[in-house]
Design an enzyme around this catalytic site. Structure first.
Site, PDB file in Angstrom:
ATOM      1  CE  LYS A   1      53.675  53.879  29.776  1.00  0.00           C
ATOM      2  NZ  LYS A   1      54.186  53.318  28.534  1.00  0.00           N
TER       3      LYS A   1
HETATM    4  C1  LIG Z   1      57.703  58.122  29.982  1.00  0.00           C
HETATM    5  C2  LIG Z   1      56.591  58.134  28.984  1.00  0.00           C
HETATM    6  N1  LIG Z   1      56.048  59.309  28.632  1.00  0.00           N
HETATM    7  C3  LIG Z   1      55.044  59.382  27.744  1.00  0.00           C
HETATM    8  C4  LIG Z   1      54.536  58.258  27.140  1.00  0.00           C
HETATM    9  C5  LIG Z   1      53.458  58.401  26.114  1.00  0.00           C
HETATM   10  O1  LIG Z   1      52.285  57.757  26.530  1.00  0.00           O
HETATM   11  P1  LIG Z   1      51.101  57.466  25.499  1.00  0.00           P
HETATM   12  O2  LIG Z   1      51.484  56.282  24.692  1.00  0.00           O
HETATM   13  O3  LIG Z   1      49.934  57.172  26.408  1.00  0.00           O
HETATM   14  O4  LIG Z   1      50.872  58.683  24.679  1.00  0.00           O
HETATM   15  C6  LIG Z   1      55.050  57.009  27.489  1.00  0.00           C
HETATM   16  C7  LIG Z   1      54.501  55.788  26.881  1.00  0.00           C
HETATM   17  O5  LIG Z   1      55.144  54.877  26.463  1.00  0.00           O
HETATM   18  C8  LIG Z   1      56.112  56.936  28.426  1.00  0.00           C
HETATM   19  O6  LIG Z   1      56.666  55.760  28.774  1.00  0.00           O
END
Ligand SMILES: Cc1ncc(COP(=O)(O)O)c(C=O)c1O
Length: 373
Positions: free
Chosen positions: A193
């Protein structure tokens, strides 16, 4: 995993980690106070201040943030939640874990891969409890239209801002940040990210009530935390409702504070790289570059999606040249666990390829990829 690892000339993305992060995490380890202490509180305050919101609540990933957001929004069995078909599956699965049904909305067009408010409107029923939008690739959704749809129907608006930390736009004469426009914002600090803590996430809200509920549920529904008891501010606790352990620890918060200090610069670098891509690809008749009419100043440029006619061929060709690519995303409706295809999304997703993008990329890197395309 099996098989020899590919030696990439250019990886999809790479985090920028310096001495600041190493020293910040080391200081926490040396302090021996490892979780839910002063560093998490500092990270939350610094994030809230920068985002111009009343509350920021640190959690262990964005999926946990989304789950807490849905629960705090009152989503449960018998309810419906509308999410974009074009998103990472967590946007939908976190809603399903509440017992609610998920309905999938279409993208605007191949030039704008955010969710189409008209498609959202067509899915609203008396059972719609929440709409979760995704600021895809770091470009804000049409929040004015989404808020208009939701507000007079009493529907909660959750922003999955995993791609968009500190993307901002002028709304009603005021500069607003992604994640601070609807009722609750959810952020991811996963390794790929714009700002990372390895694993990590953040919730933002201006509602004291929602913040209190999400704070409570983040840590087992307990009324006091270990740190407060350690400081002698409390000696026992009650459990007001069954909660979760979605806490962030001090090492991740220290990492996050160091990243927060440089996220604006890293976002600016991503904009610069995206501008080179735009310049190199705009006249290529075989490539559609989405969002060309949106100013990069409003985006965090999280990923570089393009549309081509033969995506697998393109991906194979780039792989042969040592260039890593991806696809954001396989639509949710494609998965066995979900149904209710959004037709425009499917047609567009079939042509998607994500090109490398990160703060350390050079103009030569972009020229290499553009040349192969
Ligand atoms: C649009 C979106 N929502 C949610 C997530 C979930 O994030 P996390 O991996 O921190 O749980 C991601 C991660 O890739 C994402 O790109």
């Amino acid at each position: 995993m099996g098989g020899a690892a590919v030696k990439w000339r250019l990886t999809l993305t790479e985090p920028e980690i310096g001495q600041e992060e190493i020293e910040a995490v080391t200081r926490v380890l040396q302090s021996k106070w490892l979780t839910m202490g002063a560093v998490v509180a500092d990270f939350e305050q610094a994030f809230a201040r920068k985002m111009q919101v009343r509350h920021a609540i640190a959690v262990n990933n964005c999926t946990a943030a989304l789950h807490l957001a849905y629960v705090a929004a009152g989503v449960g069995p018998g309810d419906e939640v509308i999410v974009p078909d074009l998103t990472f599956v967590a946007t939908a699965s976190a809603a399903r874990h509440t017992g609610a049904e998920v309905l999938l909305a279409d993208v605007v067009s191949e030039h704008d891969l955010t969710v189409d408010p008209r498609s959202v409107e067509s899915l609203i029923t008396a059972r719609t409890k929440a709409i979760c939008v995704v600021h895809y690739a770091g470009f804000l959704c049409d929040m004015e239209s989404i808020l208009k749809l939701a507000s007079h129907r009493g529907i909660m608006v959750i922003e999955d801002a995993a791609h968009a930390p500190f993307a901002s736009k002028s709304l009603g004469g005021e500069t607003k940040f992604a994640g601070a426009i609807g009722d609750i914002g959810c952020f991811s600090f996963f390794g790929n990210k714009n700002m990372t803590t390895g694993e990590g996430g953040m919730l933002t809200t201006n509602s004291d009530e929602l913040a209190a509920r999400m704070r409570l549920l983040r840590s087992h529904g307990m009324t006091t935390l270990t740190y407060e008891r350690h400081k002698g501010h409390a000696s026992g606790y009650d459990v007001l409702e069954p909660g979760f352990n979605y806490r962030m620890d001090e090492m991740h918060a220290a990492f996050g504070l160091a990243q927060l200090a440089k996220v604006d610069r890293m976002n600016e670098r991503r904009r610069e790289v995206t501008a080179w891509y735009r310049e190199a690809l705009v006249d290529n008749p075989r490539v559609v570059v989405p969002f060309l009419d949106r100013p990069l100043s409003e985006s965090t440029c999280h990923i570089m999606p393009v549309l081509v006619d033969s995506p697998q061929e393109v991906r194979d060709r780039l792989k042969e040249a040592g260039v890593q690519t991806s696809k954001h995303y396989e639509p949710i409706s494609w998965f066995t666990a979900y149904q209710g295809a959004a037709s425009r999304t499917k047609e567009i997703a079939d042509r998607l390829v994500t090109l490398p993008l990160g703060p350390s990329m050079t103009e030569e890197d972009v020229q290499l990829v553009a040349g192969l395309l």
